[in-house]
Design a protein around this motif. Structure first.
Motif, mmCIF file in Angstrom:
data_model
loop_
_atom_site.group_PDB
_atom_site.id
_atom_site.type_symbol
_atom_site.label_atom_id
_atom_site.label_comp_id
_atom_site.label_asym_id
_atom_site.label_seq_id
_atom_site.Cartn_x
_atom_site.Cartn_y
_atom_site.Cartn_z
ATOM 1 N N MET A 131 -35.532 -18.255 4.588
ATOM 2 C CA MET A 131 -34.971 -16.904 4.756
ATOM 3 C C MET A 131 -34.457 -16.425 5.623
ATOM 4 S SD MET A 131 -37.826 -14.064 4.299
ATOM 5 C CE MET A 131 -37.915 -14.295 2.185
ATOM 6 N N PRO A 132 -33.644 -16.068 5.563
ATOM 7 C CA PRO A 132 -32.497 -15.129 7.550
ATOM 8 C C PRO A 132 -33.631 -14.394 8.139
ATOM 9 C CG PRO A 132 -31.160 -15.173 5.600
ATOM 10 C CD PRO A 132 -32.480 -15.426 4.940
ATOM 11 N N GLU A 133 -34.381 -14.279 9.784
ATOM 12 C CA GLU A 133 -35.016 -14.141 9.344
ATOM 13 C C GLU A 133 -34.265 -12.764 10.676
ATOM 14 O OE1 GLU A 133 -38.995 -15.660 11.611
ATOM 15 O OE2 GLU A 133 -38.848 -16.528 9.251
ATOM 16 N N LEU A 134 -34.782 -12.538 11.672
ATOM 17 C CA LEU A 134 -34.024 -11.446 12.599
ATOM 18 C C LEU A 134 -33.165 -12.162 13.215
ATOM 19 C CD1 LEU A 134 -36.036 -9.580 15.221
ATOM 20 C CD2 LEU A 134 -33.712 -10.066 15.999
ATOM 21 N N PRO A 135 -33.143 -13.172 13.748
ATOM 22 C CA PRO A 135 -32.144 -14.128 15.359
ATOM 23 C C PRO A 135 -31.166 -14.356 13.622
ATOM 24 C CG PRO A 135 -33.823 -14.817 15.451
ATOM 25 C CD PRO A 135 -33.641 -13.723 14.285
ATOM 26 N N GLU A 136 -31.051 -14.648 12.386
ATOM 27 C CA GLU A 136 -30.339 -14.841 12.438
ATOM 28 C C GLU A 136 -29.004 -13.598 11.679
ATOM 29 O OE1 GLU A 136 -32.370 -17.779 12.594
ATOM 30 O OE2 GLU A 136 -33.118 -16.446 11.228
ATOM 31 N N VAL A 137 -29.635 -12.517 10.815
ATOM 32 C CA VAL A 137 -29.351 -11.695 10.318
ATOM 33 C C VAL A 137 -28.928 -10.746 11.083
ATOM 34 C CG1 VAL A 137 -29.917 -9.316 9.151
ATOM 35 C CG2 VAL A 137 -31.519 -11.170 8.693
ATOM 36 N N GLU A 138 -29.409 -10.632 12.724
ATOM 37 C CA GLU A 138 -28.093 -9.662 13.446
ATOM 38 C C GLU A 138 -27.311 -10.471 14.345
ATOM 39 O OE1 GLU A 138 -27.463 -7.297 16.535
ATOM 40 O OE2 GLU A 138 -29.278 -7.246 15.447
ATOM 41 N N ALA A 139 -27.285 -11.681 14.279
ATOM 42 C CA ALA A 139 -25.963 -12.528 14.350
ATOM 43 C C ALA A 139 -24.879 -12.350 12.855
ATOM 44 C CB ALA A 139 -26.575 -14.019 13.959
ATOM 45 N N LEU A 140 -25.719 -12.284 11.673
ATOM 46 C CA LEU A 140 -24.639 -11.836 10.475
ATOM 47 C C LEU A 140 -24.060 -10.384 11.213
ATOM 48 C CD1 LEU A 140 -26.768 -13.044 7.553
ATOM 49 C CD2 LEU A 140 -24.842 -13.953 7.840
ATOM 50 N N ASP A 165 -27.769 -24.330 9.727
ATOM 51 C CA ASP A 165 -27.583 -25.173 9.430
ATOM 52 C C ASP A 165 -28.684 -24.781 11.878
ATOM 53 O OD1 ASP A 165 -27.248 -26.825 7.975
ATOM 54 O OD2 ASP A 165 -25.338 -26.675 8.731
ATOM 55 N N ALA A 166 -27.861 -24.378 12.573
ATOM 56 C CA ALA A 166 -28.184 -23.716 13.661
ATOM 57 C C ALA A 166 -29.541 -23.180 13.900
ATOM 58 C CB ALA A 166 -27.325 -22.358 14.408
ATOM 59 N N LYS A 167 -29.994 -22.704 13.230
ATOM 60 C CA LYS A 167 -31.610 -22.823 12.980
ATOM 61 C C LYS A 167 -31.878 -23.822 12.970
ATOM 62 C CE LYS A 167 -35.188 -19.617 9.999
ATOM 63 N NZ LYS A 167 -34.866 -18.419 9.496
ATOM 64 N N ARG A 168 -31.840 -24.291 11.894
ATOM 65 C CA ARG A 168 -32.810 -25.378 11.421
ATOM 66 C C ARG A 168 -32.895 -26.531 12.922
ATOM 67 N NH1 ARG A 168 -30.926 -25.012 6.261
ATOM 68 N NH2 ARG A 168 -29.073 -26.294 6.697
ATOM 69 N N ALA A 169 -31.785 -26.950 13.150
ATOM 70 C CA ALA A 169 -31.768 -27.339 15.064
ATOM 71 C C ALA A 169 -32.702 -27.180 15.881
ATOM 72 C CB ALA A 169 -29.896 -27.704 14.989
ATOM 73 N N GLY A 170 -32.635 -25.363 16.630
ATOM 74 C CA GLY A 170 -33.166 -25.021 16.919
ATOM 75 C C GLY A 170 -34.721 -24.987 16.803
ATOM 76 N N MET A 171 -35.310 -25.143 16.078
ATOM 77 C CA MET A 171 -36.430 -25.586 16.013
ATOM 78 C C MET A 171 -37.262 -26.416 16.540
ATOM 79 S SD MET A 171 -37.436 -22.489 13.671
ATOM 80 C CE MET A 171 -36.193 -21.694 14.473
ATOM 81 N N ARG A 172 -38.439 -25.997 16.986
ATOM 82 C CA ARG A 172 -39.309 -26.938 17.915
ATOM 83 C C ARG A 172 -40.590 -27.552 16.569
ATOM 84 N NH1 ARG A 172 -40.461 -25.298 23.580
ATOM 85 N NH2 ARG A 172 -42.117 -23.396 23.091
ATOM 86 N N VAL A 173 -41.010 -26.758 16.027
ATOM 87 C CA VAL A 173 -42.120 -27.284 14.724
ATOM 88 C C VAL A 173 -41.748 -26.822 13.126
ATOM 89 C CG1 VAL A 173 -43.957 -27.529 16.718
ATOM 90 C CG2 VAL A 173 -43.882 -25.217 15.299
ATOM 91 N N HIS A 174 -41.250 -25.722 13.151
ATOM 92 C CA HIS A 174 -40.912 -24.749 11.925
ATOM 93 C C HIS A 174 -39.965 -25.945 11.214
ATOM 94 C CE1 HIS A 174 -41.246 -22.587 8.666
ATOM 95 N NE2 HIS A 174 -40.171 -22.638 8.453
ATOM 96 N N GLY A 175 -40.732 -26.591 10.292
ATOM 97 C CA GLY A 175 -39.721 -27.224 9.192
ATOM 98 C C GLY A 175 -39.378 -29.082 10.111
ATOM 99 N N ARG A 176 -40.510 -28.960 10.626
ATOM 100 C CA ARG A 176 -40.915 -30.709 11.518
ATOM 101 C C ARG A 176 -41.780 -31.319 11.615
ATOM 102 N NH1 ARG A 176 -36.505 -31.321 15.222
ATOM 103 N NH2 ARG A 176 -38.192 -32.553 16.456
#
Length: 307
Positions: A1-10, A251-262
């Motif tokens: 789900m897009p959250e604040l950082p992704e929506v702000e970038a959009l 893809d940028a969001k996934r790459a930046g995650m340290r624990v979520h989805g990992r």
């Protein structure tokens, strides 16, 4: 789900690409996604794009006033209009340099897992913006309103975590209002707007806090530390996403995650294994060494939460 950082970038991407253009067509493909009927989507046509903005996880397009509407059947639509969209879990935005001009066929629903068109806006320079949704559970919500606050979910949003109103004192008041798990509070859109499952995991990992820590257990130092971590984590994510086109943000969001989805990966801080707690329709990830003093949290499906 897009959250604040992704929506702000959009918002920043779309604002730069569409501001000043005129809407020449607004076609709904997924009827179920449209939650309002007055003003109609067609009222957007002929109006100039003023810009895009964000409310929590909501994406808002604003178009200018149209004096012609004052003599039509809906004079309330004479002023500026707003298209507010919540992308939910499977929604996304696609921009076309040259938008398709083939007729859009409305549909009531669908079971396709692939991304399907929900709404298309075509602009006077030939470009366009699509709202799409993937998955079988269609939750994309689109409202056409005279003010964003006409949408109850926007009107009842909590404090924006990157605004001046989000102080340590404000966060402390939210934490101590009632005793609940801190991850739940961070995700509560009526308390703090824009943080979801992913960034709450990231914030709590960076803060070294268990997702099940009780909110009234935070003393003044703990509140200040969590506040600083929320702001720093979101600012860093916004900076990382800023300037990227919509197609690159996921893809940028996934790459930046340290624990979520990992789950199963090594924690980038201590090297311990990232663990998961699963729920009926979601999961969270955490590092036991960094966040719970080495204690492995119980799975909600089989036992009580460990706090």
């Amino acid at each position: 789900m897009p959250e604040l950082p992704e929506v702000e970038a959009l918002v920043r991407f779309l604002d730069g690409a569409t501001a000043g253009r005129t809407v020449v067509a607004a076609d709904v493909a997924a009827i179920a996604a449209l939650k309002t009927h007055r003003p109609p989507v067609s009222a957007l046509v002929g109006r100039r794009v003023q810009g895009w903005s964000r409310r929590g996880k909501w994406l808002v397009l604003t178009v200018d006033a149209d004096a012609r509407a004052a003599v039509d059947a809906d004079p309330d639509a004479a002023g500026p209009l707003h298209l507010a969209a919540h992308l939910a879990r499977g929604g996304w935005v696609r921009r076309h340099e040259t938008a398709p001009t083939t007729p859009v066929r409305p549909r009531l629903g669908g079971s396709s897992r692939g991304a399907s068109l929900a709404l298309r806006l075509r602009l006077d320079d030939g470009s366009g913006v699509d709202l799409t949704e993937a998955g079988t559970r269609k939750r994309l919500a689109v409202h056409v309103v005279t003010a964003p606050e006409d949408v109850e979910a926007i009107r009842t949003l909590g404090v924006e975590p990157l605004s001046a109103d989000f102080t340590a004192e404000r966060l402390g008041d939210l934490l101590h209002a009632r005793n609940q798990q801190v991850k739940g509070l961070l995700r509560d859109q009526h308390a703090v707007a824009g943080i979801g499952n992913a960034y709450s995991d990231e914030i709590l990992h960076a803060a070294g806090v268990s997702p099940f820590a009780l909110t009234r257990s935070f003393d003044d130092d703990g509140v200040a530390h969590l506040h600083a971590t929320v702001v720093a984590t979101l600012r860093a994510a916004v900076a990382a996403a800023s300037g990227r086109p919509a197609a690159e943000l996921k893809d940028a969001k996934r790459a930046g995650m340290r624990v979520h989805g990992r789950t199963g990966a090594a924690c980038p801080v201590c090297g311990d294994t990232v663990r998961e707690v699963s729920f009926a329709d979601s999961s969270l990830q955490y590092c036991a060494t960094c966040q719970t003093g080495g204690t492995v949290l119980a799975d909600r499906r089989t036992s009580k939460f460990l706090r």
